[in-house]
Design a protein around this motif. Structure first.
Motif, PDB file in Angstrom:
ATOM      1  N   LEU A  15       0.820  -1.211   0.000  1.00  0.00           N
ATOM      2  CA  LEU A  15       0.000   0.000   0.000  1.00  0.00           C
ATOM      3  C   LEU A  15       0.858   1.267   0.000  1.00  0.00           C
ATOM      4  O   LEU A  15       0.496   2.268  -0.625  1.00  0.00           O
ATOM      5  CB  LEU A  15      -0.953   0.003   1.197  1.00  0.00           C
ATOM      6  CG  LEU A  15      -2.056  -1.055   1.164  1.00  0.00           C
ATOM      7  CD1 LEU A  15      -2.790  -1.107   2.496  1.00  0.00           C
ATOM      8  CD2 LEU A  15      -3.023  -0.798   0.011  1.00  0.00           C
ATOM      9  N   PRO A  21      -4.596   4.558  -7.324  1.00  0.00           N
ATOM     10  CA  PRO A  21      -5.872   4.554  -6.596  1.00  0.00           C
ATOM     11  C   PRO A  21      -6.751   3.332  -6.911  1.00  0.00           C
ATOM     12  O   PRO A  21      -7.681   3.055  -6.180  1.00  0.00           O
ATOM     13  CB  PRO A  21      -6.549   5.858  -7.055  1.00  0.00           C
ATOM     14  CG  PRO A  21      -5.875   6.229  -8.319  1.00  0.00           C
ATOM     15  CD  PRO A  21      -4.486   5.677  -8.257  1.00  0.00           C
ATOM     16  N   PHE A  24      -6.579  -2.145  -4.477  1.00  0.00           N
ATOM     17  CA  PHE A  24      -7.313  -2.478  -3.264  1.00  0.00           C
ATOM     18  C   PHE A  24      -6.813  -3.844  -2.818  1.00  0.00           C
ATOM     19  O   PHE A  24      -6.716  -4.769  -3.636  1.00  0.00           O
ATOM     20  CB  PHE A  24      -8.830  -2.534  -3.506  1.00  0.00           C
ATOM     21  CG  PHE A  24      -9.607  -2.663  -2.226  1.00  0.00           C
ATOM     22  CD1 PHE A  24      -9.957  -1.539  -1.494  1.00  0.00           C
ATOM     23  CD2 PHE A  24      -9.954  -3.918  -1.730  1.00  0.00           C
ATOM     24  CE1 PHE A  24     -10.653  -1.655  -0.292  1.00  0.00           C
ATOM     25  CE2 PHE A  24     -10.640  -4.047  -0.535  1.00  0.00           C
ATOM     26  CZ  PHE A  24     -10.995  -2.912   0.186  1.00  0.00           C
ATOM     27  N   ARG A  48      -8.608   1.474   0.963  1.00  0.00           N
ATOM     28  CA  ARG A  48      -7.602   0.780   0.142  1.00  0.00           C
ATOM     29  C   ARG A  48      -7.366  -0.657   0.563  1.00  0.00           C
ATOM     30  O   ARG A  48      -6.667  -1.401  -0.122  1.00  0.00           O
ATOM     31  CB  ARG A  48      -6.268   1.529   0.228  1.00  0.00           C
ATOM     32  CG  ARG A  48      -6.381   2.969  -0.278  1.00  0.00           C
ATOM     33  CD  ARG A  48      -5.039   3.630  -0.382  1.00  0.00           C
ATOM     34  NE  ARG A  48      -4.271   3.020  -1.457  1.00  0.00           N
ATOM     35  CZ  ARG A  48      -2.961   2.859  -1.412  1.00  0.00           C
ATOM     36  NH1 ARG A  48      -2.269   3.229  -0.363  1.00  0.00           N
ATOM     37  NH2 ARG A  48      -2.329   2.310  -2.422  1.00  0.00           N
TER      38      ARG A  48
END
Length: 191
Positions: A15, A21, A24, A48
């Protein structure tokens, strides 16, 4: 998706390093304690990442994770904790979660690793399957076993042995480690 995320030692660097963006990450572990540690980390951001308890060998997929929705699955020192009777269901779950063309990155203990050689006979549960002092279990694989277990559902792209000699100079100890590292791909034309 990282299966067996522990305290988040892979999730949080991912992360931090990948600012896309669209990234995930699902982080799951059998241990509720581990998931609580992940959720308590200041870097945990539910926009996220989603951390949850899940048994890879259960009959159900985790809630909120759709079939064929994951691009990459990371499984590091997880599969060895499962009883051999649980392997088929665990492989099926990985297959169901991954998208067609998705990749499973795997690392686990290899046969004759120092850890295995140090186990006392009283810790042996079954052939190459042991119980640790804390009650957790560990299996030591061969490349052929991995190919057999995963090869029925996945294309085996890599199935390597990582042998390392680690030396503790202060204690003058040599430690021979054996790990297996593999990459399995769900066929692009998978159902």
């Amino acid at each position: 998706m990282e299966v067996g995320c522990g305290a988040g030692n892979a999730v949080f660097p991912l992360l931090a390093d990948i600012r896309d963006p669209r990234l995930f990450v699902y982080a799951c572990d059998y241990s509720k304690t581990a998931i609580n540690v992940v959720k308590a980390n200041e870097a945990y951001d539910e926009t996220r990442c989603k951390a949850f308890v899940w048994d890879l060998s259960s009959a159900d997929l985790p809630e909120g994770v759709e079939p064929a929705s994951v691009d990459i699955m990371l499984m590091i020192f997880v599969f060895s904790a499962l009883h051999p009777d649980q392997w088929a269901q665990a492989v099926e779950n990985a297959y169901r979660v991954l998208k067609p063309g998705g990749i499973l990155l795997f690392r686990d203990y290899g046969r004759n690793d120092l850890t295995q050689l140090r186990f006392k006979k009283s810790r042996l549960l079954d052939s190459n399957f042991y119980v640790r002092g804390d009650g957790t279990r560990v299996y030591f694989f061969t490349n052929d076993e991995l190919a057999e277990v995963f090869g029925g559902r996945f294309t085996v792209e890599q199935n390597a042995i990582d042998r390392r000699l680690l030396v503790n100079r202060k204690l003058e100890l040599k430690m021979y480690r054996v790990w297996l590292q593999a990459k399995f791909r769900k066929p692009i034309n998978a159902d």
